[in-house]
Design an enzyme around this catalytic site. Structure first.
Site, PDB file in Angstrom:
ATOM      1  N   GLY A  79      62.767  86.291 131.412  1.00 56.72           N
ATOM      2  CA  GLY A  79      62.231  85.039 130.982  1.00 56.72           C
ATOM      3  C   GLY A  79      61.249  84.606 130.030  1.00 56.72           C
ATOM      4  O   GLY A  79      60.395  83.313 130.496  1.00 56.72           O
ATOM      5  N   LEU A  80      60.277  85.768 130.042  1.00 55.22           N
ATOM      6  CA  LEU A  80      59.171  85.408 129.679  1.00 55.22           C
ATOM      7  C   LEU A  80      59.231  85.913 128.011  1.00 55.22           C
ATOM      8  O   LEU A  80      58.130  85.709 127.377  1.00 55.22           O
ATOM      9  CB  LEU A  80      57.707  87.036 130.359  1.00 55.22           C
ATOM     10  CG  LEU A  80      57.733  86.642 131.622  1.00 55.22           C
ATOM     11  CD1 LEU A  80      56.750  87.433 132.435  1.00 55.22           C
ATOM     12  CD2 LEU A  80      57.213  85.138 131.959  1.00 55.22           C
ATOM     13  N   GLY A  81      60.401  85.515 127.429  1.00 53.28           N
ATOM     14  CA  GLY A  81      59.925  85.745 126.054  1.00 53.28           C
ATOM     15  C   GLY A  81      59.709  86.814 124.937  1.00 53.28           C
ATOM     16  O   GLY A  81      58.984  86.872 123.962  1.00 53.28           O
ATOM     17  N   SER A  82      59.584  88.088 126.572  1.00 58.73           N
ATOM     18  CA  SER A  82      60.163  89.758 125.356  1.00 58.73           C
ATOM     19  C   SER A  82      60.707  90.092 124.323  1.00 58.73           C
ATOM     20  O   SER A  82      59.850  90.375 123.442  1.00 58.73           O
ATOM     21  CB  SER A  82      59.653  90.641 126.230  1.00 58.73           C
ATOM     22  OG  SER A  82      61.088  91.194 126.149  1.00 58.73           O
ATOM     23  N   PRO A 124      57.264  92.459 130.584  1.00 59.34           N
ATOM     24  CA  PRO A 124      58.120  92.556 131.425  1.00 59.34           C
ATOM     25  C   PRO A 124      59.269  91.600 130.630  1.00 59.34           C
ATOM     26  O   PRO A 124      59.469  90.768 130.715  1.00 59.34           O
ATOM     27  CB  PRO A 124      57.637  91.638 132.293  1.00 59.34           C
ATOM     28  CG  PRO A 124      56.184  91.538 133.024  1.00 59.34           C
ATOM     29  CD  PRO A 124      55.900  91.034 131.971  1.00 59.34           C
ATOM     30  N   ALA A 141      61.515  87.499 121.728  1.00 56.50           N
ATOM     31  CA  ALA A 141      61.221  86.488 120.132  1.00 56.50           C
ATOM     32  C   ALA A 141      59.474  86.796 120.560  1.00 56.50           C
ATOM     33  O   ALA A 141      59.787  87.162 119.047  1.00 56.50           O
ATOM     34  CB  ALA A 141      60.933  85.189 121.300  1.00 56.50           C
ATOM     35  N   ALA A 142      59.159  87.151 121.331  1.00 57.62           N
ATOM     36  CA  ALA A 142      57.731  87.529 120.836  1.00 57.62           C
ATOM     37  C   ALA A 142      57.892  89.241 120.124  1.00 57.62           C
ATOM     38  O   ALA A 142      56.474  88.993 119.297  1.00 57.62           O
ATOM     39  CB  ALA A 142      56.656  88.154 122.296  1.00 57.62           C
ATOM     40  N   ASP A 182      61.760  79.601 122.958  1.00 57.12           N
ATOM     41  CA  ASP A 182      60.814  80.797 122.669  1.00 57.12           C
ATOM     42  C   ASP A 182      60.468  81.475 121.450  1.00 57.12           C
ATOM     43  O   ASP A 182      59.240  81.765 121.670  1.00 57.12           O
ATOM     44  CB  ASP A 182      62.488  82.287 123.351  1.00 57.12           C
ATOM     45  CG  ASP A 182      62.650  81.388 125.144  1.00 57.12           C
ATOM     46  OD1 ASP A 182      62.675  80.970 125.765  1.00 57.12           O
ATOM     47  OD2 ASP A 182      62.384  83.336 125.131  1.00 57.12           O
TER      48      ASP A 182
END
Ligand code: PMV
Length: 322
Positions: free
Chosen positions: A102-105, A98, A107-108, A151
């Protein structure tokens, strides 16, 4: 030929906010969601084509805006490889992480793209964890101004990360838990801006420096203790530390009614511990569960209004593939 790599999401387990002020923090991969990058040979003469099917976007590198994170990731690999021109390529990114939670999208996506492109260009020296994390950090600046660096590190290494921000250099260590750790991530459904919350904490720190330094130090000590507890596999103790960290974050005023409700619901349903995760004032919370309690805690979170519940499992040391 096509080169495909993925990177997971991330959550902060301990030490959010205090990490900005040099205290240690722990973040872990959120493996149930992933960003995937595919790099394939393009049509002759097309240049580099960027495709983000999730966003319905398809554009050319040479036409990309300055603040285009995907284009930036590609250009940083190009610069690191010392290439004046890239071959004709198509770079396609997909993500189930999502966005803006704050789930690092960001950076990923950056890490997956950098690694896939470095491999596709036959530059394994640029596809190492160290290089990928370094380049992804530069890309992160587009989203976050001055990111802490946590992240890009956790999504690149795909392991729990112990992190201390430094003026010159960040201190980063990956580690493995002594026992399998299972976490649920409950989404309040309220989007909050990390930049705004971080700015507000800064104002409060400027107004009450001693009080906030004390709170940051408390978070740092909890993160230190949590690392030892994780490595020792003492899960009940870990849950207790999560409770204590949540209480300190409440004192910093970064929790919210929605986050507190989900934390209480998780505990009532049998979680060993629960706390907000990330910037706060919305976004996500995490709950420490076991295989036996995961389903009931998930049901408790949904009943208390969680929009979605994700799960991540951190394998114990002896289960991590070499
Ligand atoms: O909401 P997230 O996961 O992006 O976390 C922000 C974490 C902070 O410590 C509040 C800020 C930072 O850059 O580390």
């Amino acid at each position: 030929m096509e080169t495909i790599t993925s990177a997971p999401g991330k959550i902060i387990l301990f030490g959010e906010h205090a990490v900005v002020y040099g205290r240690p923090a722990i973040a872990v991969p959120l493996t149930q969601v992933q960003a995937t990058a595919r790099v394939g040979d393009g049509r002759p003469g097309q240049g580099v084509r960027l495709v983000a099917p999730d966003l319905g976007q398809d554009w050319l590198l040479e036409e990309a805006q300055e603040l285009d994170a995907l284009a930036d990731a590609v250009r940083r690999v190009q610069a690191a490889a010392g290439l004046e021109r890239l071959p004709d390529l198509t770079v396609t990114v997909n993500s189930t992480i999502p966005i803006a939670g704050g789930l690092g999208s960001g950076a990923a996506i950056a890490a997956a793209t950098i690694r896939a492109l470095a491999r596709h260009l036959h530059r394994p020296d640029l596809a190492t964890n160290e290089q990928v994390a370094r380049l992804a950090y530069e890309v992160e600046k587009i989203h976050h101004g001055t990111p802490s660096g946590i992240d890009n590190t956790v999504v690149t290494y795909e392991r729990p990360v112990y992190f201390v921000r430094g003026a010159e250099r960040n201190h980063i260590e990956t580690f493995v838990p002594g026992r399998t750790v299972r976490l649920l991530v409950g989404d309040t459904g309220v989007r909050s801006s990390t930049r705004l919350v971080v700015g507000d904490v800064r104002q409060q720190w400027q107004a009450q420096p001693e009080r906030f330094e004390r709170l940051f130090t408390a978070c740092g000590r909890l993160a230190e203790a949590a690392r030892q507890t994780l490595e020792a596999g003492e899960l009940a103790q870990l849950g207790q530390l999560m409770q204590e960290n949540h209480a300190v974050l409440q004192e910093m005023s970064v929790s919210s009614a929605g986050l507190d409700a989900l934390v209480s619901a998780a505990l009532a349903a049998g979680a060993l511990g629960a706390k907000l995760s990330g910037a706060g004032r919305g976004g996500n919370m995490i709950a420490l569960v076991t295989e036996g309690t995961a389903a009931q805690v998930q049901a408790g979170l949904l009943a208390a209004g969680a929009r979605a519940v994700l799960q991540t499992v951190l394998p114990a040391g002896n289960e991590v593939p070499a």
